[in-house]
Design an enzyme around this catalytic site. Structure first.
Site, PDB file in Angstrom:
ATOM      1  CE  LYS A 145      -4.198  -1.894   0.865  1.00 29.07           C
ATOM      2  NZ  LYS A 145      -5.473  -1.393   0.294  1.00 29.07           N
ATOM      3  CE  LYS A 253     -10.678  -4.449  -2.399  1.00 37.35           C
ATOM      4  NZ  LYS A 253     -10.001  -3.627  -3.693  1.00 37.35           N
TER       5      LYS A 253
END
Length: 349
Positions: A145, A253
């Site tokens: 990230k 997702k």
């Protein structure tokens, strides 16, 4: 007759979870149980994994809508997390109430699923420790990230990895969560490309189709759409989005992309256009993670998936899965969905 009910559960992170947008100490989620009144000894359990702050569904009406669906579980609304939870719970019920959602070589124990090691944001030293821990555990694909600390510090982290591990030894994926501005994104992508990056997720915020299309054409790093897919259920709009932006990858997702059926449709449209894909979890509990892994397992993926391991939280639910190095392994140990539902009730109190 199908009966359904839900409880709200708070899952606490072992460490503060940091993205470029927020810091999280906990995540609230909704666990649902569906039962057939003719078989009261069985229930199917799913997770309506609302992602506060990210999902467009995050609004004060959510629980009212969830209660409304509980009254008629066969009539699902166009709300991703609710569709996902009920699709899973109804499949679980039909399959005997033991958290068996899909059958595949993965759930039959014939193969394992490679996953990437997720490196959460933190200060430079903390991220270095997390990277070392993942490499020691045997991961050969890391997802970092980025966008939450100084950009130069992030470059130094990547440089340190590449000084020790070649691209053949460790694959690097990045997730910017929309942290870059359109005007400086290409500059940053060029700097990041010096470290042989597999892909970068969502370099700029969603909704900027022309800017994203330009980056997908010019970037030296393949771009994967993530948040860009959230909120679209019209097939024509999905096709237009993919045709306009033409990304190298999409990230699926299910709890944010319309549920399992809608994710199947995204996948189908991507494959028609020869766009690569992989699935990721979105901080679900083991209930949602188990369902996503089983859904992915049907497709026998050849590249690492972005699935969590359930290890982020101080408390979680029983699971068929465990981490074996950098792979998710599935075990056919008996797990009663009814006992999971009882645990959800206890945690919610």
């Amino acid at each position: 007759m199908i009966h359904a009910e839900y409880v709200k559960v708070r899952l606490w992170f072992k460490e503060t979870a940091i993205t470029s947008r927020t810091r999280m100490q906990y995540k609230d989620t909704y666990i649902i149980a569906v039962c057939d009144t003719d078989m009261p000894q069985l229930c199917g359990v799913g997770e309506c994994a609302l992602f506060s702050g990210l999902s467009k569904e995050d609004n004060p009406e959510y629980e009212r809508l969830l209660m409304q669906v509980c009254q008629d579980p066969q009539n699902l609304p166009e709300i991703s997390s609710i569709r996902f939870g009920f699709e899973c719970a109804l499949r679980d019920l039909r399959n005997g109430g033991e958290q068996n959602i899909f059958s595949s070589p993965f759930t039959q124990g014939k193969n394992q699923m490679i996953i990437n090691g997720l490196i959460w944001m933190g200060d430079k030293d903390k991220m270095k420790r997390r990277i070392a821990d993942k490499l020691k555990a045997g991961f050969t694909c890391l997802k970092l990230k980025i966008g939450g600390i100084d950009f130069e510090d992030e470059l130094e982290l990547l440089k340190a990895i590449r000084q020790e591990f070649t691209p053949n030894e460790v694959e690097l994926r990045l997730d910017a969560n929309g942290a870059f501005q359109p005007e400086d994104a290409l500059y940053k992508l060029n700097k990041l490309s010096e470290f042989t990056i597999h892909s970068i997720e969502q370099p700029i915020k969603p909704g900027q189709w022309d800017d994203m299309a330009y980056l997908c054409t010019e970037s030296p790093i393949p771009i994967a759409l993530d948040e860009e897919l959230i909120g679209f259920t019209d097939p024509d709009v999905k096709r237009k989005l993919l045709d306009t932006i033409n990304p190298q990858f999409i990230i699926l997702k299910p709890s944010l992309c319309g549920g399992l059926t809608e994710s199947d449709e995204w996948l189908h449209e991507a494959e028609i256009r020869k766009i690569g894909w992989w699935a990721t979890s979105a901080l679900e509990s083991n209930i949602g993670l188990n369902a996503i892994a089983q859904w992915v397992g049907q497709y026998v993926p050849a590249i690492p998936q972005g699935l969590g391991t359930g290890a982020l939280y101080t408390d979680n639910f029983p699971s068929h899965m465990e981490l074996c190095g950098d792979r998710l392994c599935y075990h056919k140990s008996p797990i009663s969905s009814k006992s999971i539902w009882q645990k959800a009730i206890e945690i919610s109190m």
